[in-house]
Scaffold this active site. Structure first.
Site, mmCIF file in Angstrom:
data_model
loop_
_atom_site.group_PDB
_atom_site.id
_atom_site.type_symbol
_atom_site.label_atom_id
_atom_site.label_comp_id
_atom_site.label_asym_id
_atom_site.label_seq_id
_atom_site.Cartn_x
_atom_site.Cartn_y
_atom_site.Cartn_z
ATOM 1 N N ASP A 13 0.857 -1.191 0.000
ATOM 2 C CA ASP A 13 0.000 0.000 0.000
ATOM 3 C C ASP A 13 0.889 1.236 0.000
ATOM 4 O OD1 ASP A 13 -2.467 1.509 0.195
ATOM 5 O OD2 ASP A 13 -1.957 1.901 2.277
ATOM 6 N N SER A 14 0.282 2.373 -0.329
ATOM 7 C CA SER A 14 1.024 3.636 -0.290
ATOM 8 C C SER A 14 1.456 3.961 1.147
ATOM 9 C CB SER A 14 0.151 4.770 -0.817
ATOM 10 O OG SER A 14 -0.993 4.914 -0.001
ATOM 11 N N TYR A 45 -0.781 8.594 -2.407
ATOM 12 C CA TYR A 45 -0.743 8.431 -3.859
ATOM 13 C C TYR A 45 -1.972 9.082 -4.515
ATOM 14 C CZ TYR A 45 2.840 4.640 -3.972
ATOM 15 O OH TYR A 45 3.982 3.890 -3.904
ATOM 16 N N GLY A 46 -3.014 9.290 -3.714
ATOM 17 C CA GLY A 46 -4.346 9.615 -4.241
ATOM 18 C C GLY A 46 -4.444 10.767 -5.211
ATOM 19 N N CYS A 76 -4.298 -1.458 -2.189
ATOM 20 C CA CYS A 76 -4.436 -0.023 -2.399
ATOM 21 C C CYS A 76 -5.301 0.173 -3.648
ATOM 22 C CB CYS A 76 -3.046 0.577 -2.615
ATOM 23 S SG CYS A 76 -3.045 2.323 -3.048
ATOM 24 N N THR A 78 -5.939 2.999 -5.243
ATOM 25 C CA THR A 78 -5.338 3.929 -6.198
ATOM 26 C C THR A 78 -4.342 3.186 -7.095
ATOM 27 O OG1 THR A 78 -5.531 5.567 -4.448
ATOM 28 C CG2 THR A 78 -4.240 6.189 -6.370
ATOM 29 N N GLU A 161 -2.575 9.059 7.662
ATOM 30 C CA GLU A 161 -1.103 8.982 7.582
ATOM 31 C C GLU A 161 -0.435 9.830 8.666
ATOM 32 O OE1 GLU A 161 1.152 7.199 5.380
ATOM 33 O OE2 GLU A 161 -0.704 6.061 5.194
ATOM 34 N N CYS A 195 -11.090 2.828 -0.494
ATOM 35 C CA CYS A 195 -9.697 3.168 -0.200
ATOM 36 C C CYS A 195 -9.374 2.419 1.079
ATOM 37 C CB CYS A 195 -9.540 4.673 0.014
ATOM 38 S SG CYS A 195 -7.913 5.112 0.691
ATOM 39 N N THR A 196 -8.262 1.710 1.076
ATOM 40 C CA THR A 196 -7.990 0.827 2.218
ATOM 41 C C THR A 196 -7.624 1.587 3.487
ATOM 42 O OG1 THR A 196 -5.740 0.539 1.379
ATOM 43 C CG2 THR A 196 -7.360 -1.148 0.801
ATOM 44 N N HIS A 197 -7.396 2.886 3.371
ATOM 45 C CA HIS A 197 -7.192 3.693 4.587
ATOM 46 C C HIS A 197 -8.510 3.962 5.329
ATOM 47 C CE1 HIS A 197 -3.259 4.653 2.877
ATOM 48 N NE2 HIS A 197 -2.941 5.341 3.953
#
Ligand code: DGL
Length: 278
Positions: A13-14, A45-46, A76, A78, A161, A195-197
């Protein structure tokens, strides 16, 4: 007979978001070894261009292959939207070792129609995922009767993040994007956290949503899809090591990763640093 060299499943993932997917892999498929790589130094990355996301993702996938992963999951959206197909079609055929790379969008779109009564589904994602149109295009293949609405939530990944997921300051932006997607139609009954976040923000998201709207997180869906993939691809399954071991890499500061990742993965962890071109 030549001994088969086995390796862990790579999870990319980012940043921290892929940990929400890794957690479900470990819960549903605990026997395998996993190697997680978060490109925290270059996250998010979005908002980045197609080219940038592709080059960053490819570089990280190559590292995961070099670290011995026969199979890499882009945890991810994105990267799945902007880099997966090109890597699968243009890069993998020229790489040694017959490795595979899978994403998170296809498994989600394959089953999203099972959740909606009204046949109106909302997708929350990064700017990159939303503008790629990957969700509407893929959902139309499996469920042509479903109407898809999309909303980009560019502030949500930076909140995660920067360790601000549970802060009072997060509330403003949670409400803002939810209001915007719900204003698109009163009939949306299913919202995909594309989005995995975003599952890291799920409690706040749920608190703002009206009753009756179902929230779909991808971890469980992607883990079930991986289990199914491994049954259908026994040759790949044979190449995976089974020691129940987790290894973590970050492209940024190790101590920060260990501290923040712990919030999401719920157990103490040690991370390693991986250098990428910034
Ligand atoms: N977890 C990534 C996704 O699913 C986050 C994207 C980002 O870095 O902006 O899209």
């Amino acid at each position: 007979m030549e001994q088969l060299v086995k390796g862990p499943i790579g999870v990319f993932d980012s940043g921290y978001g892929g940990l929400t997917v890794l957690k479900e892999f470990v819960r549903q498929l605990p026997a395998y070894d996993y190697l997680y790589l978060g490109d925290n130094a270059r996250a998010p990355y979005g908002n980045r261009s197609y080219d940038t996301v592709y080059h960053y993702t490819l570089e990280c996938v190559r590292h995961l292959f070099d670290l011995g992963c026969p199979l890499v999951i882009l945890a991810c959206n994105t990267a799945s939207a902007k880099a997966l197909r090109t890597i699968q079609q243009k890069d993998l055929p020229y790489m040694e070792g017959d490795r595979r790379v899978l994403g998170v969008i296809r498994p989600t779109t394959e089953i999203v129609g099972e959740f909606s009564q009204t046949r109106e589904v909302g997708i929350l994602g990064t700017v990159g995922t939303v503008t790629s149109e990957s969700y509407p295009i893929e959902i139309a293949k499996f469920f042509p009767d479903i109407k898809v609405y999309q909303q980009a939530c560019p502030m949500w990944v930076p909140l995660v993040e920067n360790g601000e997921a549970n802060s009072a300051g997060a509330d403003y932006f949670i409400r803002k994007y939810l209001d915007q997607i719900l204003a698109q139609s009163p009939h949306i009954d299913t919202l995909v956290l594309g989005c995995t976040h975003y599952p890291i923000l799920v409690n706040k998201i749920r608190a703002y949503l009206p009753e009756g709207i179902r929230i779909i997180s991808q971890g469980d869906i992607v883990a079930r899809s991986l289990a199914d993939y491994l049954i259908r691809h026994p040759a790949m399954e044979q190449r995976l090591s089974r020691g129940g071991k987790l290894t973590f890499y970050t492209t940024d500061e190790v101590s920060t990763f260990e501290r923040l990742a712990r919030i999401f993965i719920d157990q103490p962890l040690k991370a390693n640093h991986l250098h990428v071109g910034i």
